[in-house]
Design an enzyme around this catalytic site. Structure first.
Site, PDB file in Angstrom:
ATOM      1  N   LYS A 176      43.837  37.809  31.672  1.00  0.00           N
ATOM      2  CA  LYS A 176      45.152  37.160  31.746  1.00  0.00           C
ATOM      3  C   LYS A 176      45.321  36.594  33.149  1.00  0.00           C
ATOM      4  CE  LYS A 176      49.373  37.938  32.721  1.00  0.00           C
ATOM      5  NZ  LYS A 176      49.644  36.598  33.309  1.00  0.00           N
ATOM      6  N   GLU A 252      43.786  46.298  43.012  1.00  0.00           N
ATOM      7  CA  GLU A 252      43.611  45.607  44.297  1.00  0.00           C
ATOM      8  C   GLU A 252      44.970  45.000  44.616  1.00  0.00           C
ATOM      9  OE1 GLU A 252      40.986  45.794  46.031  1.00  0.00           O
ATOM     10  OE2 GLU A 252      39.465  46.400  44.580  1.00  0.00           O
ATOM     11  N   CYS A 286      45.638  38.147  50.403  1.00  0.00           N
ATOM     12  CA  CYS A 286      45.941  39.582  50.543  1.00  0.00           C
ATOM     13  C   CYS A 286      45.398  40.112  51.865  1.00  0.00           C
ATOM     14  CB  CYS A 286      45.351  40.358  49.376  1.00  0.00           C
ATOM     15  SG  CYS A 286      43.598  40.039  49.129  1.00  0.00           S
ATOM     16  N   GLU A 377      54.748  42.416  53.363  1.00  0.00           N
ATOM     17  CA  GLU A 377      53.776  41.367  53.058  1.00  0.00           C
ATOM     18  C   GLU A 377      54.532  40.072  52.772  1.00  0.00           C
ATOM     19  OE1 GLU A 377      51.699  41.259  49.232  1.00  0.00           O
ATOM     20  OE2 GLU A 377      49.849  40.871  50.333  1.00  0.00           O
TER      21      GLU A 377
END
Ligand code: NAD
Length: 476
Positions: A176, A252, A286, A377
């Site tokens: 997906k 992750e 990331c 983040e």
């Protein structure tokens, strides 16, 4: 808008059962450029059923590594043969510079497929010498149906870190892709079929995450593994859903990479890599080095060179070959990223909002240690720069984050490089470089950055069921 992209289920590209579609929007033009099938629980059911059938009854898990590997190499060949179309799909979907998509994302996708095909074929298993008259050995058998749920920042490349090892070890997959970057997944699934990978082995399901296609996959008891890359909070939701069926999950997740520049660093090297570390892909990485810590004696010189290099980056149309920084991926993401500029905590030395969905490379100094810009983040081209005096202080600052995906160290002192690398709470530490990935090495994060590791034997552990076989010799 003319192009349409479907799910790929059981070897066929198809619409959703109710015909629902969503637009994928080019963030540079802010116009829709293609329609994509919008799946939900019914399409997830079909995709998992297809992968289940292909695993339980089809040839894929029963083929030898050499035969599977040959098909995967053919798939990689076709990806390279269609490099331009694939690169443009990711650029139009999420705004990454086409030069990066052509130079990195697409070739690395092909390389990942080749690596994992070869790694599986060449891997040895263990034998365990016994004193008891038995022969014990291990076998690595495919786990079954893998649900791979991916983010939008490196669409094909990150997807291939999941589906390539899963397929190489004999699993079947339902991928997906993120709703902001769906097209390259359908293009890849078409190529997988053209390569001769049997129907049902590599399925693509489009749709949203919560209460939609994504969550339906995570709740399905016929799924044997869930591999997820995305935000830490999404990882929590997926883990909670998977727990009901005890489905193993690999995660992750997000990051807030610390980048330590010591006074004994080669400043040219440090500036070059620090620029790449935060501004590649408009900071939507990331692994971004979004917290820069610079030792005080070189702070002024470093900042002068760093700001000049940030201002020299070419910001513009991501479809132009020379562009280095494109727009952010979507209006929603742009709103999130620019909210940090409304209250930057410190002083903005350069950068800020650009036109449309652009944010210019932004450097902030003197941010408070507990401010959102310093702790959260951002996933955009915004870096905070903080001075430090001692090595202990730098390590403590770097480790003072709930994330622990990666860190960078710039120093010409070999002992310091090893000492600091050992002390950093991060899944990857790069010294005097950034973004170099050896596919045999573990990749993953400490803390809120994830669970488990990808790469080489680490991927094998996750995508197989290791089995012990023990035989008595002459009655044992
Ligand atoms: P996201 O978590 O919003 O979405 C990722 C995927 O999960 C999408 O496909 C989405 O549809 C799906 N999803 C969302 N909610 C779901 C649910 N409840 N159940 C099932 N699926 C669901 O992340 P994003 O915005 O696409 O990507 C950015 C994030 O990804 C950042 O936090 C970034 O750090 C992280 N990331 C991590 C790595 C890594 O290797 N650690 C690599 C790239 C990106």
């Amino acid at each position: 808008m003319s192009e349409r992209f479907g799910h790929v289920i059981d070897g066929e590209e198809r619409a959703s059962l109710d015909g629902a579609e969503f637009d994928t929007v080019d963030p540079y033009t802010q116009q829709p450029w293609a329609s994509v099938a919008l799946g939900g629980a019914p399409e997830a059911d079909l995709a998992v059923a297809s992968a289940r059938r292909a695993f339980d009854e089809g040839p894929w898990p029963r083929m030898g590594f050499a035969e599977r590997g040959a098909l995967l190499h053919r798939f990689a060949d076709l990806i390279m043969a269609n490099l331009d179309e694939l690169a443009l799909a990711d650029t139009r979907d999420m705004g990454k510079p086409v030069a990066d998509a052509k130079g990195k994302d697409v070739p690395r996708t092909a390389q990942n497929i080749r690596f994992f095909a070869d790694h599986a074929r060449l891997s040895a298993a263990e034998t365990y010498p016994t004193d008891t008259g038995h022969h014990a050995y291990s076998r690595y058998e495919p786990a079954g149906v893998v649900a791979a749920i991916a983010p939008w920042n490196f669409p094909m490349m990150l997807e291939s870190w999941k589906f390539a090892p899963a397929l190489a070890w004999g699993n079947t997959v339902v991928l997906k892709p993120a709703e902001d970057s769906p097209v390259s997944a359908t293009l890849m699934a078409r190529l997988a079929l053209e390569a001769g990978i049997p129907p049902g082995v590599f399925n693509v399901l489009h749709g949203y995450g919560p209460d939609s296609a994504g969550s339906a996959l995570t709740e399905d008891p016929r799924v044997d593994r869930i591999t997820f890359t995305g935000e830490s909070n999404t990882g929590r939701a997926i883990t909670a859903a998977a727990a009901r069926n005890l489905t193993p999950v690999s995660l992750e997740l997000g990051g807030k990479g610390a980048n330590l520049v010591f006074a004994d660093a080669d400043l040219g090297t440090a500036v070059d890599w620090s620029i790449k570390a935060i501004f590649t892909n408009a900071g939507q990485v990331c692994l971004a080095g979004s917290r820069l810590y610079v030792q005080r004696p070189v702070l002024d010189e470093f900042l002068a060179r760093f700001v000049a290099a940030a201002e020299a980056l070419v910001v513009g149309d991501p479809k132009e070959a020379g562009t280095q920084i494109g727009p952010l991926s979507s209006k929603t993401h742009h709103t999130k990223v620019t909210s940090y500029l409304d209250d930057p905590s410190g002083k903005v030395l350069t950068g800020g909002r650009g036109d449309g969905l652009f944010v210019r490379p932004t450097v902030v100094v003197d941010a408070a240690p507990d401010s959102p810009i310093q702790c959260e983040e951002i996933f955009g081209p915004i870096v905070t720069v903080t001075p430090f005096d001692t090595e202990d202080e730098a390590v403590a600052a770097a480790n003072g984050s709930r994330y622990g995906l990666n860190a960078m160290v710039f120093t010409e002192n070999l002992s310091r490089a090893h000492r600091v690398s050992a002390r950093l709470r991060a899944g990857t530490v790069w010294t005097n470089c950034f973004f170099v990935r050896d596919l045999r090495a573990p990749f993953g994060g400490f803390g809120d950055s994830g669970w488990g590791r990808e790469g080489g034997t680490f991927s094998r552990e996750f995508f197989t069921e290791p089995k012990a076989v023990v035989m008595a010799i002459d009655g044992g």
